[in-house]
Write a protein that holds these residues in place. Structure first.
Motif, short mmCIF file in Angstrom:
data_model
loop_
_atom_site.label_atom_id
_atom_site.label_comp_id
_atom_site.label_asym_id
_atom_site.label_seq_id
_atom_site.Cartn_x
_atom_site.Cartn_y
_atom_site.Cartn_z
N ARG A 1 0.60 -1.44 -0.14
CA ARG A 1 0.11 -0.23 -0.32
C ARG A 1 0.72 1.06 0.18
O ARG A 1 0.16 2.25 -0.63
CB ARG A 1 -0.69 -0.23 1.43
CG ARG A 1 -1.98 1.02 1.12
CD ARG A 1 -2.94 1.09 2.39
NE ARG A 1 -3.54 1.95 2.83
CZ ARG A 1 -3.68 2.73 2.88
NH1 ARG A 1 -2.49 3.54 3.78
NH2 ARG A 1 -4.28 4.12 2.98
N GLU A 2 1.47 1.39 0.31
CA GLU A 2 2.77 2.28 0.49
C GLU A 2 3.66 2.40 -0.41
O GLU A 2 3.72 3.40 -0.80
CB GLU A 2 3.45 2.29 2.24
CG GLU A 2 2.72 2.63 3.64
CD GLU A 2 4.10 2.36 4.33
OE1 GLU A 2 4.93 3.60 5.02
OE2 GLU A 2 4.69 1.65 4.78
N ASN A 3 3.62 1.55 -0.75
CA ASN A 3 5.13 1.95 -2.17
C ASN A 3 4.01 2.15 -3.26
O ASN A 3 3.90 3.50 -4.17
CB ASN A 3 5.21 0.51 -2.55
CG ASN A 3 6.49 -0.31 -2.38
OD1 ASN A 3 6.96 0.25 -2.50
ND2 ASN A 3 6.50 -1.43 -1.29
N ILE A 4 2.87 2.02 -3.47
CA ILE A 4 1.46 2.73 -4.21
C ILE A 4 1.50 4.31 -3.17
O ILE A 4 1.12 4.42 -4.90
CB ILE A 4 0.40 2.28 -4.44
CG1 ILE A 4 0.36 0.15 -4.46
CG2 ILE A 4 -0.71 2.74 -5.60
CD1 ILE A 4 0.75 0.18 -5.80
N LEU A 5 1.72 4.28 -2.84
CA LEU A 5 0.75 5.95 -2.00
C LEU A 5 2.19 6.81 -2.10
O LEU A 5 1.64 8.05 -2.09
CB LEU A 5 0.26 5.32 -1.04
CG LEU A 5 -1.70 4.50 -1.02
CD1 LEU A 5 -1.83 4.37 0.40
CD2 LEU A 5 -2.65 5.94 -1.83
N PHE A 6 3.12 6.24 -2.31
CA PHE A 6 4.57 7.53 -2.15
C PHE A 6 4.15 8.77 -3.00
O PHE A 6 3.87 10.14 -2.58
CB PHE A 6 5.79 6.57 -1.83
CG PHE A 6 6.82 7.51 -1.40
CD1 PHE A 6 7.57 8.10 -0.99
CD2 PHE A 6 7.11 8.17 -2.98
CE1 PHE A 6 8.01 9.69 -0.72
CE2 PHE A 6 8.20 9.29 -2.88
CZ PHE A 6 9.09 9.19 -2.23
N GLY A 7 4.32 8.10 -4.28
CA GLY A 7 4.34 9.26 -5.13
C GLY A 7 3.27 10.06 -4.99
O GLY A 7 2.75 11.32 -5.09
#
Lengths: 294, 296
Positions: free
Chosen positions: A142-148
């Motif tokens: 989830r955090e991977n997707i949301l960082f950007g």
């Protein structure tokens, strides 16, 4: 409309390299790029007479080509031919290398991305990138997707974005039960699709892929290739690949690059993939695609 | 028999295996001897300290102030002073050291000035600690008029451990792979966003370990605080940063310099406490490093 550069695509080596010591042989007349009938009606990226140096090392010499919208363009050529460098010029990742110097133009939708007023950070959001080795952040999926999304001030719903991005990257069904799992706990192929999902999440116009399958097994490779075909309906994709079969399988257009003793990092031939592979104009292209060198 | 290897070429070799084996054996024996000498000395010291100090260790020893009578003397003031000073030392040195390391690793251009700074940080780590004491005395105690206080001591110690923290933090930052930075930049992150969201969190275990090791270095340091004028007889716990203070190694030093033999045993007990604190800190550092280690 056929976008073949109307100017002489040959590099003007003698005038442009003031201050950089080049062996005199490099100024010798280099044969021009062979362009096939491209039939590109909707160009996105235009590279015009691009030369690039890392310090005193020349990596690109007078490259000119036009990348069509919502197509897959493959950059092929032997190691060290400058294809990754060319790719990284399109999202200004090369700017991060100390001592890099660029001449020529790269435009996206007609706007020069190297213009003084352009912030490379904005260019990189619009031009996503997937790297050779899957490089998810050591955090949850989830955090991977949301960082950007977070750093770019995304105002939409987070959960929707996570699901939509993972669906587009054909990963949703495999990970939907555990989005808190670390991105690094996934298999190599899944990691690469996570990286693609992460790139898609910031709504880029163009996605650059630097040998995205070289660290993957054949089945994972096939999945990524299928995914690329799907993504090409909404995104312009430029892929660097060592595999000519891959270029032939997935790409619409192919650019063949080469470095030799005289000219480093030049575009030898550019055309629709099928034409380039069946009727190459340049002897060296033919030699390369038939596996005689490289 | 491969035809191109001639007997003549073979006869050029003289394996002299026996001599080579002997040389190997000598190295092994020398190495073993070195280990025995080093560890033996340590074991002897520890045994001596334990033998003399253990009988004196008690709860009262930890909770009593110093006294003219060995039986009533304790470490309370020194323990409190050490704890107090370490908190301030880390509060000062950690942000400074980490920020300096981030600047040097992520922002500074690679030019002669940066290299000059880097060489000097390495040199600072090798400066004798008493020099820091003199600096602290001149600058913090006298010029800034902080007096011989906890704060002046902590600031001096912070300077002393700063190079250690900077070097450790830089190594931790450098260990974060470039591929993670690339991923962040490629999503449109700025340099500071990349550092803040990715580089620092992933380097955190290394930074923490570096800081704990720096702290354990500072805890054992005596010379700069003696120079600074930390007290040797302190019958109180410092209550604010400007109070006077003593620390464990100074207390131990003080006891060893007394004529009565009881105080020498008391010093041994103090050393046991100091060693225990150091061992604890280092164990925590090792534990954290193992526990928080990330794979990329």
């Amino acid at each position: 409309m056929t976008i073949i550069p109307t100017h002489d695509p040959r590099p003007e080596l003698t005038t442009e390299t003031a201050g950089v010591r080049e062996p005199s042989t490099l100024t010798a007349e280099a044969p021009a790029t062979q362009y096939h009938d491209l039939d590109i009606t909707d160009p996105v990226v235009e590279v015009q007479n691009l030369s690039l140096w890392y310090g005193k090392f020349r990596a690109l010499t007078g490259v000119s080509l036009t990348i069509p919208r919502n197509k897959i363009t493959a950059l092929i050529g032997p190691s060290g031919c400058g294809k990754s460098t060319l790719l990284r010029s399109i999202n200004r990742m090369n700017d991060l290398v100390p001592g890099v110097r660029i001449e020529g133009r790269v435009t996206i939708d007609g706007a020069d991305i190297y213009a003084r007023s352009v912030d490379p950070v904005e260019v990189r959001r619009r031009v996503g990138m997937v790297f050779q080795k899957p490089n998810p952040f050591p955090r949850s999926i989830r955090e991977n997707i949301l960082f950007g999304a977070k750093i770019n001030g995304y105002r939409g719903g987070h959960e929707e974005l996570v699901e939509a991005s993972l669906r587009r990257a054909a990963l949703w069904d495999e990970v939907k039960h555990d989005l808190k799992k670390s991105g690094l706990a996934l298999s190599g192929g899944q990691q690469q699709r996570l990286c693609i999902a992460r790139a898609i999440a910031v709504s880029p116009e163009i996605i650059l892929m630097d040998e995205p399958c070289s660290a993957l097994d054949p089945i994972a490779t096939l999945k990524i290739e299928d995914l690329m075909r799907e993504l090409a309906e909404s995104y312009t994709i430029i892929i660097v690949t060592h595999s000519m079969q891959q270029a032939a399988r997935v790409s619409d257009y192919t650019a063949f690059m080469l470095s030799d003793e005289r000219v480093r990092g030049r575009l030898v031939e550019f055309g629709p993939t099928h034409t380039l592979f069946t009727t190459p104009k340049d002897k060296r292209t033919e030699d390369y695609i038939t596996g005689r060198f490289g | 028999m491969t035809p191109h290897v001639s007997t003549a070429a073979r006869s050029l070799f003289s394996p002299s295996l026996a001599a080579r084996r002997v040389r190997g054996a000598i190295i092994v024996v020398l190495g073993l001897l070195s280990v025995v000498v080093a560890l033996g000395t340590l074991a002897f010291l520890v045994a001596d300290v334990l033998g003399r100090g253990l009988p004196w260790l008690s709860w009262g020893f930890l909770t009593s102030f110093d006294s003219r009578f060995a039986a009533r003397a304790g470490l309370k003031a020194a323990l409190a002073g050490t704890a107090y000073m370490m908190v301030f030392t880390i509060l000062i040195a950690l942000p400074l050291g980490v920020m300096a390391a981030i600047y040097l690793e992520e922002y500074a251009k690679d030019n002669w000035l940066t290299q000059f700074i880097q060489i000097n940080i390495a040199n600072l780590a090798g400066v004798p600690s008493i020099i820091y004491g003199l600096l602290g005395l001149t600058f913090f105690v006298r010029w800034m008029e902080l007096g011989r206080s906890v704060l002046a001591g902590a600031m001096t110690m912070a300077l002393l451990v700063l190079p250690i923290i900077i070097v450790a933090t830089r190594e931790a930052i450098r260990a974060v792979p470039g591929s993670v930075r690339d991923a962040s930049y490629a999503l449109g992150a700025t340099r500071s966003q990349t550092v803040w969201h990715h580089v620092l969190p992933y380097a955190f275990p290394g930074i923490l370990t570096g800081n704990i090791l720096a702290a354990s270095r500072a805890i054992g340091e005596t010379a700069p605080l003696v120079t600074l004028g930390a007290l040797t007889y302190v019958p109180f716990v410092p209550e604010n940063p400007l109070d006077r203070f003593t620390v464990l190694p100074i207390q131990i030093f003080n006891w060893t310099s007394k004529p009565q033999a009881e105080f020498h045993d008391l010093a041994a007990a103090g050393i046991i406490v100091l060693l225990a604190v150091l061992l604890l800190l280092n164990s925590v550092a090792i534990y954290l490093r193992q526990r928080l280690r990330r794979r990329y």
